[in-house]
Design a protein around this motif. Structure first.
Motif, PDB file in Angstrom:
ATOM      1  N   ASP A 475      29.504 -87.356  22.576  1.00 34.10           N
ATOM      2  CA  ASP A 475      30.254 -86.325  22.936  1.00 34.10           C
ATOM      3  C   ASP A 475      30.465 -85.444  21.692  1.00 34.10           C
ATOM      4  O   ASP A 475      30.064 -84.184  21.961  1.00 34.10           O
ATOM      5  N   ALA A 476      30.367 -85.924  20.576  1.00 33.71           N
ATOM      6  CA  ALA A 476      30.677 -84.991  19.497  1.00 33.71           C
ATOM      7  C   ALA A 476      29.319 -84.174  19.261  1.00 33.71           C
ATOM      8  O   ALA A 476      29.355 -83.034  18.845  1.00 33.71           O
ATOM      9  N   ARG A 477      28.134 -84.753  19.341  1.00 35.09           N
ATOM     10  CA  ARG A 477      26.756 -83.958  19.429  1.00 35.09           C
ATOM     11  C   ARG A 477      26.923 -82.971  20.565  1.00 35.09           C
ATOM     12  O   ARG A 477      26.424 -81.825  20.310  1.00 35.09           O
ATOM     13  N   PHE A 478      27.345 -83.304  21.694  1.00 34.79           N
ATOM     14  CA  PHE A 478      27.254 -82.200  22.745  1.00 34.79           C
ATOM     15  C   PHE A 478      28.030 -81.047  22.336  1.00 34.79           C
ATOM     16  O   PHE A 478      27.671 -79.975  22.522  1.00 34.79           O
ATOM     17  N   GLN A 479      29.440 -81.299  21.804  1.00 35.38           N
ATOM     18  CA  GLN A 479      30.191 -80.222  21.253  1.00 35.38           C
ATOM     19  C   GLN A 479      29.582 -79.569  20.446  1.00 35.38           C
ATOM     20  O   GLN A 479      29.589 -78.228  20.430  1.00 35.38           O
ATOM     21  N   GLN A 480      28.858 -80.025  19.161  1.00 38.89           N
ATOM     22  CA  GLN A 480      28.582 -79.218  18.145  1.00 38.89           C
ATOM     23  C   GLN A 480      27.143 -78.477  18.514  1.00 38.89           C
ATOM     24  O   GLN A 480      27.110 -77.354  18.060  1.00 38.89           O
ATOM     25  N   ALA A 481      26.363 -79.179  19.422  1.00 39.96           N
ATOM     26  CA  ALA A 481      25.112 -78.480  19.657  1.00 39.96           C
ATOM     27  C   ALA A 481      25.181 -77.391  20.806  1.00 39.96           C
ATOM     28  O   ALA A 481      24.495 -76.241  20.663  1.00 39.96           O
ATOM     29  N   TYR A 482      26.413 -77.269  21.646  1.00 43.12           N
ATOM     30  CA  TYR A 482      26.304 -76.627  22.534  1.00 43.12           C
ATOM     31  C   TYR A 482      27.366 -75.579  22.676  1.00 43.12           C
ATOM     32  O   TYR A 482      27.514 -74.295  23.295  1.00 43.12           O
ATOM     33  N   LEU A 483      28.674 -75.814  22.156  1.00 45.08           N
ATOM     34  CA  LEU A 483      29.794 -75.375  22.629  1.00 45.08           C
ATOM     35  C   LEU A 483      30.519 -74.562  21.300  1.00 45.08           C
ATOM     36  O   LEU A 483      31.434 -73.940  21.550  1.00 45.08           O
ATOM     37  N   ASP A 484      30.394 -75.274  20.294  1.00 38.87           N
ATOM     38  CA  ASP A 484      31.030 -74.896  19.013  1.00 38.87           C
ATOM     39  C   ASP A 484      30.983 -73.549  18.478  1.00 38.87           C
ATOM     40  O   ASP A 484      31.778 -72.795  17.939  1.00 38.87           O
ATOM     41  N   GLN A 485      29.728 -73.015  18.714  1.00 37.30           N
ATOM     42  CA  GLN A 485      29.203 -71.653  18.229  1.00 37.30           C
ATOM     43  C   GLN A 485      30.256 -70.656  18.578  1.00 37.30           C
ATOM     44  O   GLN A 485      30.884 -69.799  17.793  1.00 37.30           O
ATOM     45  N   PHE A 486      30.239 -70.580  20.087  1.00 35.12           N
ATOM     46  CA  PHE A 486      31.296 -69.561  20.357  1.00 35.12           C
ATOM     47  C   PHE A 486      32.145 -70.296  21.653  1.00 35.12           C
ATOM     48  O   PHE A 486      31.732 -70.788  22.641  1.00 35.12           O
ATOM     49  N   PRO A 487      33.601 -70.639  21.018  1.00 35.66           N
ATOM     50  CA  PRO A 487      34.235 -71.133  21.966  1.00 35.66           C
ATOM     51  C   PRO A 487      34.439 -70.505  23.388  1.00 35.66           C
ATOM     52  O   PRO A 487      34.470 -69.265  23.499  1.00 35.66           O
ATOM     53  N   GLY A 488      34.384 -71.190  24.481  1.00 38.45           N
ATOM     54  CA  GLY A 488      34.366 -70.738  25.943  1.00 38.45           C
ATOM     55  C   GLY A 488      32.731 -70.429  26.357  1.00 38.45           C
ATOM     56  O   GLY A 488      32.848 -70.086  27.679  1.00 38.45           O
TER      57      GLY A 488
END
Length: 659
Positions: A475-488
């Motif tokens: 889950d952490a890699r999914f969050q970092q790779a796809y979602l963290d750059q721009f929330p939402g």
């Protein structure tokens, strides 16, 4: 009949309501409770249809057999490399699937277990996928012939209970034994499966090994059993297992920036709803019609539009084992379309470019009856307008370039041919957002950019059903790779722009944007210009390091067959073409002719690898490369032309610094 405009607006205004309506088109063992969209309490990730129960294999096979399609062809297998053709009705495919599922269950495979499938495009591979889905086991298809170290990485990550492999694959001129590759991977892997199931091929059977008598104790207990695939088919058939909609259907590995592959997870419920919808809405296909996807089951296209999409719809799918050229010629795809009455053909632009290179006048296509073919869909990489125009003029049907990713599992941008108000496809554009996807072009601060301005392609959350909910056990890699750059937002990693009429253009991966003396330029833009030259079959533009300008573009071009234009003359014509269409700011001064370009098995050109090679950087040869020997050929050409890293010492052209 609903319109695209109405459905698109509804899908954004009320995502749960829209997709609940689409879900109602499927038969569920237990309908998903409302609302059909929720978020995990721990991660905040979105999930679709939680609480519903169904089985993808049942929807693909049992449902159609029970509803009048038992004797309809479900699968046509055509292999010019093995000289085998065979068709399977829905009833026959169901029987094979149910019996293989019974055989796998006897080997201890059950709900939630992983099964790694290492096979080429052969019917036994499709049956294996459907049998896993029937049991609730999670399949992970890896290309047959994939390098043992990469296979070992996937074995350790997925930790499969079983591996199903072919004894061999067949290239154009020779068989490739698979079992030695599997055994080498097992020697490298930490995890060991309980069994290895081998499907024997007549042209290259394998001797199944036994655990040596010298292996004792714990080693003997962990050594896998080797079992014949066709022996498992002797088992009694088993019924499909009702599964939670959020149960994983498969893991499909895609490359990661760290070198460790990312395991994209697909869930039963959202996947079935999205693919069933896409078959009609995007591709305009009806039950009983035929689709041919010229891809490999190891790619997302193979999963979605060779296997699951057509079968969920009740259509007929064509499984092709071969190449678009030289098996035996560049008319192979047209022969398949004629022989099987194909209504929709889906392939990569690379395949069309290869066909065009060998048959530039399209004479082979005119030998076949293509009267049933309605649409040609292209995806995998951006289609240059020259190739787009050639295919459209040759076939006289709409050519649809559309865009999606392994992560999405189905199209995000397309001209949706199933809607009466679909706007015409446009050369160079991947179309408009498919219902469910709110696409935006953002700058590096996460702000929307004006029409015509290139930026980062992002999708506002929640993503529609069928997209990855997370990565396998990460889950952490999914969050970092796809979602963290721009929330939402989900960040696609691609760059592109939207024109004033709303057409979207995908210009390639963000790392394919080069910086020339402060000017950011997409390599896709330059490739479009080079591909317009009448002598060029395909091309790649690399941004190479330059001490004065940061980067400079260099072109590698493959000529159409029969072209005899001297390289120096062609280079000057290409330089002038870029100068006239893009301007001196592009600083395009060098182009070299090569025999072929390095590509992945799905046809994507390995531009990053080419750039690293030319810049003298250390790099690992990608595991997905079709033929590593191509890199040595390219290196020889770059050395001959003086286009390796020494290019950075070339004289500065003042025009390249003009604003």
């Amino acid at each position: 009949m609903p319109t695209y405009a109405a459905d698109y607006a509804a899908s954004l205004a009320d995502p749960a309501g829209f997709w609940s309506g689409q879900a109602a088109r499927l038969t569920w063992q237990r309908d998903p409770p409302r609302p059909v969209l929720s978020q995990d309490e721990d991660t905040g990730f979105y999930r679709w249809f939680r609480g519903g129960r169904l089985n993808t294999s049942w929807l693909c096979l049992d449902y159609h057999v029970a509803n009048g399609r038992a004797n309809q062809p479900a699968l046509h297998y055509d292999s010019p490399v093995t000289n085998v053709r065979r068709s399977y009705t829905y009833a026959e495919l169901l029987d094979l699937t149910a019996r293989l599922a019974g055989g796998l269950r006897a080997q201890g495979v059950g709900e939630g277990d992983r099964v790694l499938i290492y096979m080429p495009n052969m019917p036994e591979a499709v049956v294996a996928m459907l049998a896993c889905a029937r049991l609730g086991a999670v399949h992970s298809v890896v290309f047959g012939g994939f390098a043992p170290p990469e296979l070992a990485v996937r074995i350790d990550d997925a930790q499969p209970r079983a591996i199903i492999c072919a004894s061999a694959g067949m290239e154009v001129d020779r068989p490739i034994p698979y079992l030695p590759l599997v055994r080498e991977a097992l020697a490298l892997a930490t995890h060991q499966p309980a069994c290895v199931v081998v499907s024997q091929r007549d042209f290259c059977p394998a001797e199944l090994p036994e655990v040596p008598a010298t292996v004792a104790g714990e080693a003997a207990a962990t050594a896998p059993r080797f079992v014949d695939y066709h022996e498992l088919l002797q088992a009694a058939p088993v019924a499909a297992v009702p599964l939670d909609a959020t149960a994983p259907l498969y893991i499909l590995y895609t490359s990661g920036t760290t070198g460790r592959p990312k395991g994209v997870v697909r869930e039963h419920g959202g996947h079935a709803v999205a693919l069933r919808y896409s078959m009609g809405a995007v591709y305009g296909l009806k039950p009983g019609e035929t689709m041919f996807s010229g891809s490999d089951i190891g790619w997302a296209v193979g999963h979605s539009y060779i296997v699951y999409g057509p079968l969920l719809l009740g259509a007929t799918t064509v499984l092709f084992e071969g190449k678009p050229i030289r098996t035996p010629d560049a008319g192979t795809f047209w022969r398949l379309a004629a022989d099987y009455g194909v209504h929709v053909l889906f392939t990569a632009p690379t395949a069309i470019r290869a066909i065009r290179k060998e048959d530039p006048e399209g004479r082979l296509a005119r030998q076949y009856d293509l009267s049933r073919l309605r649409h040609l869909f292209l995806a995998g990489e951006r289609c240059d307008p020259a190739t787009y125009a050639w295919a459209g003029e040759l076939l006289g049907i709409p050519v649809v370039d559309h865009w999606w990713q392994t992560e999405s599992g189905w199209p995000m941008l397309a001209t949706c041919m199933g809607y009466p108000d679909a706007l015409p496809a446009r050369a160079g554009s991947a179309g408009h957002p498919v219902p469910g996807y709110q696409l935006e072009i953002l700058d590096e601060e996460g702000q929307p950019v004006p029409a015509g301005t290139t930026g980062l392609v992002a999708l506002r959350l929640p993503l529609p059903p069928g997209c990855l909910p997370t990565l396998w056990q990460d889950d952490a890699r999914f969050q970092q790779a796809y979602l963290d750059q721009f929330p939402g937002y989900y960040i696609s990693g691609d760059g592109g722009y939207r024109d004033a009429q709303g057409y979207c253009y995908i210009m390639g991966r963000v790392d394919d944007v080069i910086n020339i003396a402060g000017h950011r330029m997409s390599t896709g833009e330059l490739e479009e210009v080079l591909a317009a030259h009448p002598a060029v079959a395909e091309c790649a533009v690399l941004g190479l390091f330059d001490e004065l300008r940061g980067q400079v573009p260099v072109g590698l071009v493959v000529l159409k067959d029969g072209q005899t234009l001297p390289e120096a003359e062609l280079e000057q014509q290409l330089i002038q073409l870029v100068r006239s269409r893009v301007g001196a700011v592009a600083c395009f001064r060098q182009a070299a002719v090569v025999a072929r370009l390095p590509k992945t098995r799905s046809g994507k050109i390995l531009r990053k690898t080419l750039r690293q090679l030319a810049d003298g950087e250390e790099f690992t040869v990608p595991s997905t490369i079709d033929d590593p020997a191509i890199l040595d050929e390219i290196r020889a050409v770059l050395t001959r032309r003086g286009m390796l890293k020494e290019i950075g010492g070339s004289q500065l052209d003042p025009s390249c610094l003009s604003s």
